[in-house]
Scaffold this motif. Structure first.
Motif, PDB file in Angstrom:
ATOM      1  N   GLY A 103       0.765  -1.233   0.000  1.00  0.00           N
ATOM      2  CA  GLY A 103       0.000   0.000   0.000  1.00  0.00           C
ATOM      3  C   GLY A 103       0.794   1.281   0.000  1.00  0.00           C
ATOM      4  O   GLY A 103       0.226   2.368  -0.085  1.00  0.00           O
ATOM      5  N   ILE A 104       2.121   1.201   0.066  1.00  0.00           N
ATOM      6  CA  ILE A 104       2.910   2.438   0.160  1.00  0.00           C
ATOM      7  C   ILE A 104       2.900   3.239  -1.134  1.00  0.00           C
ATOM      8  O   ILE A 104       3.157   4.438  -1.114  1.00  0.00           O
ATOM      9  CB  ILE A 104       4.361   2.157   0.606  1.00  0.00           C
ATOM     10  N   TYR A 105       2.613   2.577  -2.248  1.00  0.00           N
ATOM     11  CA  TYR A 105       2.545   3.268  -3.539  1.00  0.00           C
ATOM     12  C   TYR A 105       1.099   3.434  -4.020  1.00  0.00           C
ATOM     13  O   TYR A 105       0.864   3.672  -5.201  1.00  0.00           O
ATOM     14  CB  TYR A 105       3.319   2.495  -4.608  1.00  0.00           C
ATOM     15  N   ASN A 106       0.151   3.278  -3.115  1.00  0.00           N
ATOM     16  CA  ASN A 106      -1.272   3.295  -3.497  1.00  0.00           C
ATOM     17  C   ASN A 106      -1.566   2.244  -4.569  1.00  0.00           C
ATOM     18  O   ASN A 106      -2.355   2.468  -5.485  1.00  0.00           O
ATOM     19  CB  ASN A 106      -1.696   4.683  -4.004  1.00  0.00           C
ATOM     20  N   GLU A 107      -0.958   1.088  -4.405  1.00  0.00           N
ATOM     21  CA  GLU A 107      -1.038   0.043  -5.423  1.00  0.00           C
ATOM     22  C   GLU A 107      -2.102  -1.011  -5.129  1.00  0.00           C
ATOM     23  O   GLU A 107      -2.252  -1.972  -5.885  1.00  0.00           O
ATOM     24  CB  GLU A 107       0.334  -0.639  -5.581  1.00  0.00           C
ATOM     25  N   VAL A 108      -2.845  -0.826  -4.034  1.00  0.00           N
ATOM     26  CA  VAL A 108      -3.847  -1.818  -3.648  1.00  0.00           C
ATOM     27  C   VAL A 108      -5.237  -1.250  -3.946  1.00  0.00           C
ATOM     28  O   VAL A 108      -5.675  -0.292  -3.316  1.00  0.00           O
ATOM     29  CB  VAL A 108      -3.741  -2.193  -2.162  1.00  0.00           C
ATOM     30  N   ALA A 109      -5.925  -1.834  -4.884  1.00  0.00           N
ATOM     31  CA  ALA A 109      -7.205  -1.298  -5.348  1.00  0.00           C
ATOM     32  C   ALA A 109      -8.383  -2.031  -4.710  1.00  0.00           C
ATOM     33  O   ALA A 109      -8.224  -3.044  -4.032  1.00  0.00           O
ATOM     34  CB  ALA A 109      -7.295  -1.410  -6.871  1.00  0.00           C
ATOM     35  N   GLY A 110      -9.573  -1.511  -4.955  1.00  0.00           N
ATOM     36  CA  GLY A 110     -10.810  -2.201  -4.613  1.00  0.00           C
ATOM     37  C   GLY A 110     -11.095  -2.287  -3.130  1.00  0.00           C
ATOM     38  O   GLY A 110     -10.550  -1.542  -2.307  1.00  0.00           O
ATOM     39  N   ALA A 111     -11.950  -3.229  -2.789  1.00  0.00           N
ATOM     40  CA  ALA A 111     -12.399  -3.390  -1.402  1.00  0.00           C
ATOM     41  C   ALA A 111     -11.243  -3.732  -0.466  1.00  0.00           C
ATOM     42  O   ALA A 111     -11.190  -3.247   0.675  1.00  0.00           O
ATOM     43  CB  ALA A 111     -13.476  -4.475  -1.335  1.00  0.00           C
ATOM     44  N   GLU A 166       2.818  -2.235 -10.641  1.00  0.00           N
ATOM     45  CA  GLU A 166       1.728  -3.169 -10.895  1.00  0.00           C
ATOM     46  C   GLU A 166       0.735  -3.146  -9.737  1.00  0.00           C
ATOM     47  O   GLU A 166       1.103  -2.841  -8.601  1.00  0.00           O
ATOM     48  CB  GLU A 166       2.268  -4.594 -11.065  1.00  0.00           C
ATOM     49  N   SER A 167      -0.513  -3.483 -10.017  1.00  0.00           N
ATOM     50  CA  SER A 167      -1.516  -3.574  -8.965  1.00  0.00           C
ATOM     51  C   SER A 167      -1.188  -4.737  -8.038  1.00  0.00           C
ATOM     52  O   SER A 167      -0.798  -5.814  -8.488  1.00  0.00           O
ATOM     53  CB  SER A 167      -2.905  -3.776  -9.574  1.00  0.00           C
ATOM     54  N   PHE A 168      -1.372  -4.505  -6.744  1.00  0.00           N
ATOM     55  CA  PHE A 168      -1.123  -5.538  -5.746  1.00  0.00           C
ATOM     56  C   PHE A 168      -2.332  -6.466  -5.684  1.00  0.00           C
ATOM     57  O   PHE A 168      -3.474  -6.012  -5.612  1.00  0.00           O
ATOM     58  CB  PHE A 168      -0.881  -4.901  -4.377  1.00  0.00           C
ATOM     59  N   VAL A 169      -2.079  -7.758  -5.676  1.00  0.00           N
ATOM     60  CA  VAL A 169      -3.151  -8.756  -5.619  1.00  0.00           C
ATOM     61  C   VAL A 169      -2.818  -9.757  -4.516  1.00  0.00           C
ATOM     62  O   VAL A 169      -1.730 -10.319  -4.491  1.00  0.00           O
ATOM     63  CB  VAL A 169      -3.314  -9.489  -6.962  1.00  0.00           C
ATOM     64  N   ASP A 203      -4.122 -16.905  -5.269  1.00  0.00           N
ATOM     65  CA  ASP A 203      -5.562 -17.143  -5.140  1.00  0.00           C
ATOM     66  C   ASP A 203      -6.143 -16.631  -3.829  1.00  0.00           C
ATOM     67  O   ASP A 203      -7.035 -17.243  -3.230  1.00  0.00           O
ATOM     68  CB  ASP A 203      -5.872 -18.639  -5.286  1.00  0.00           C
ATOM     69  N   THR A 204      -5.642 -15.477  -3.372  1.00  0.00           N
ATOM     70  CA  THR A 204      -6.203 -14.845  -2.166  1.00  0.00           C
ATOM     71  C   THR A 204      -6.621 -13.412  -2.466  1.00  0.00           C
ATOM     72  O   THR A 204      -6.447 -12.510  -1.644  1.00  0.00           O
ATOM     73  CB  THR A 204      -5.198 -14.855  -0.997  1.00  0.00           C
ATOM     74  N   ASP A 205      -7.170 -13.200  -3.656  1.00  0.00           N
ATOM     75  CA  ASP A 205      -7.619 -11.872  -4.043  1.00  0.00           C
ATOM     76  C   ASP A 205      -9.003 -11.610  -3.442  1.00  0.00           C
ATOM     77  O   ASP A 205     -10.024 -11.688  -4.125  1.00  0.00           O
ATOM     78  CB  ASP A 205      -7.653 -11.758  -5.571  1.00  0.00           C
ATOM     79  N   LYS A 208     -10.572  -9.067   2.320  1.00  0.00           N
ATOM     80  CA  LYS A 208      -9.744  -9.015   3.513  1.00  0.00           C
ATOM     81  C   LYS A 208      -9.188 -10.411   3.768  1.00  0.00           C
ATOM     82  O   LYS A 208      -9.663 -11.384   3.187  1.00  0.00           O
ATOM     83  CB  LYS A 208     -10.535  -8.515   4.728  1.00  0.00           C
ATOM     84  N   PRO A 209      -8.171 -10.525   4.637  1.00  0.00           N
ATOM     85  CA  PRO A 209      -7.593 -11.849   4.902  1.00  0.00           C
ATOM     86  C   PRO A 209      -8.626 -12.801   5.513  1.00  0.00           C
ATOM     87  O   PRO A 209      -9.589 -12.380   6.151  1.00  0.00           O
ATOM     88  CB  PRO A 209      -6.477 -11.543   5.911  1.00  0.00           C
ATOM     89  N   SER A 210      -8.387 -14.086   5.354  1.00  0.00           N
ATOM     90  CA  SER A 210      -9.316 -15.102   5.861  1.00  0.00           C
ATOM     91  C   SER A 210      -9.389 -15.129   7.370  1.00  0.00           C
ATOM     92  O   SER A 210     -10.367 -15.602   7.950  1.00  0.00           O
ATOM     93  CB  SER A 210      -8.897 -16.485   5.361  1.00  0.00           C
ATOM     94  N   PHE A 211      -8.351 -14.610   8.042  1.00  0.00           N
ATOM     95  CA  PHE A 211      -8.301 -14.672   9.509  1.00  0.00           C
ATOM     96  C   PHE A 211      -8.866 -13.410  10.153  1.00  0.00           C
ATOM     97  O   PHE A 211      -8.732 -13.221  11.358  1.00  0.00           O
ATOM     98  CB  PHE A 211      -6.876 -14.954   9.990  1.00  0.00           C
ATOM     99  N   TYR A 212      -9.492 -12.534   9.361  1.00  0.00           N
ATOM    100  CA  TYR A 212     -10.192 -11.361   9.905  1.00  0.00           C
ATOM    101  C   TYR A 212     -11.682 -11.486   9.629  1.00  0.00           C
ATOM    102  O   TYR A 212     -12.121 -12.096   8.686  1.00  0.00           O
ATOM    103  CB  TYR A 212      -9.655 -10.073   9.278  1.00  0.00           C
TER     104      TYR A 212
END
Length: 212
Positions: A103-111, A166-169, A203-205, A208-212
């Motif tokens: 997220g430091i480059y604003n590279e994480v999009a969406g929800a 690149e977008s972070f996934v 395959d974790t796009d 939020k993470p599964s543990f939250y």
């Protein structure tokens, strides 16, 4: 090869230490505060503990003697990162792997990007960005690892990488996978030099993470 682990009591650092000791004949310098009470040496012929702060130039330079590559387990402080970079440049140690956050480059999009921003906060993100810029603007060969949300799962060493721009996934990744990646970089350092890599599990796009 001799490797310096800065922040050697961290979970990923301990995993890297274990991989180095079991899979290679490399030597290790383990650096951090109050390490004698936080970690134990398994092979005194290959491991040396040096207790010190990231801002202590004299201790850092002592730890860097004979070192080929360094791993920094926490890039949350721009000042500490600057001190480490300066000590490395003055000591002639040219390769740094540093653990940062997504997220430091604003590279994480969406929800997921919205969730991550709400969890990390803009103030913390800016500190991580400034620390990354310190490294990127240095003379060092470096690999910045922008790690997604971490968890432990023995045997799960799966990871995928995205490059800067690149977008972070990917919403999560195991510490075991990050440790494996670090050892891979160590053994093929030229391939990864001067990169900032997003690190996540395939395959974790998700939102939020599964543990939250």
């Amino acid at each position: 090869m001799k490797m310096l682990i800065l922040g050697a009591a961290g979970q990923i650092s301990k995993m890297v230490t274990e991989l180095i000791l079991t899979e290679t004949d490399h030597e290790l310098v383990l650096y951090g505060r109050n390490l004698s009470s936080r970690i134990s040496v398994k092979d005194p012929t290959r491991e040396v503990i040096i207790e010190g702060d990231f801002n202590d130039q004299d201790k850092l330079k002592q730890a860097l003697i004979g070192v080929d590559i360094a791993y920094l387990n926490d890039m949350s402080s721009p000042d500490a990162t600057q001190a480490i970079v300066e000590a490395m440049e003055e000591s002639g140690v040219n390769y740094l792997i540093g653990a940062n956050v997504l997220g430091i480059y604003n590279e994480v999009a969406g929800a997921f990007g919205e969730w991550n921003t709400s969890m990390v906060g803009s103030t913390a993100t800016q500190k991580y960005l400034k620390a990354a810029e310190v490294v990127e603007q240095s003379s060092l060969d470096y690999v910045i690892l922008r790690l997604t949300w971490l968890y432990n799962q023995t045997g799960n060493e799966d990871y995928v990488l995205t490059e800067k721009g690149e977008s972070f996934v990917g919403a999560q990744v195991t510490r075991e996978a990050v440790a494996r990646l670090i050892t891979t970089i160590i053994h093929d350092s030229d391939k990864y030099a001067k990169t900032s890599l997003g690190v996540s599990e395939p395959d974790t796009d998700w939102a939020k993470p599964s543990f939250y």
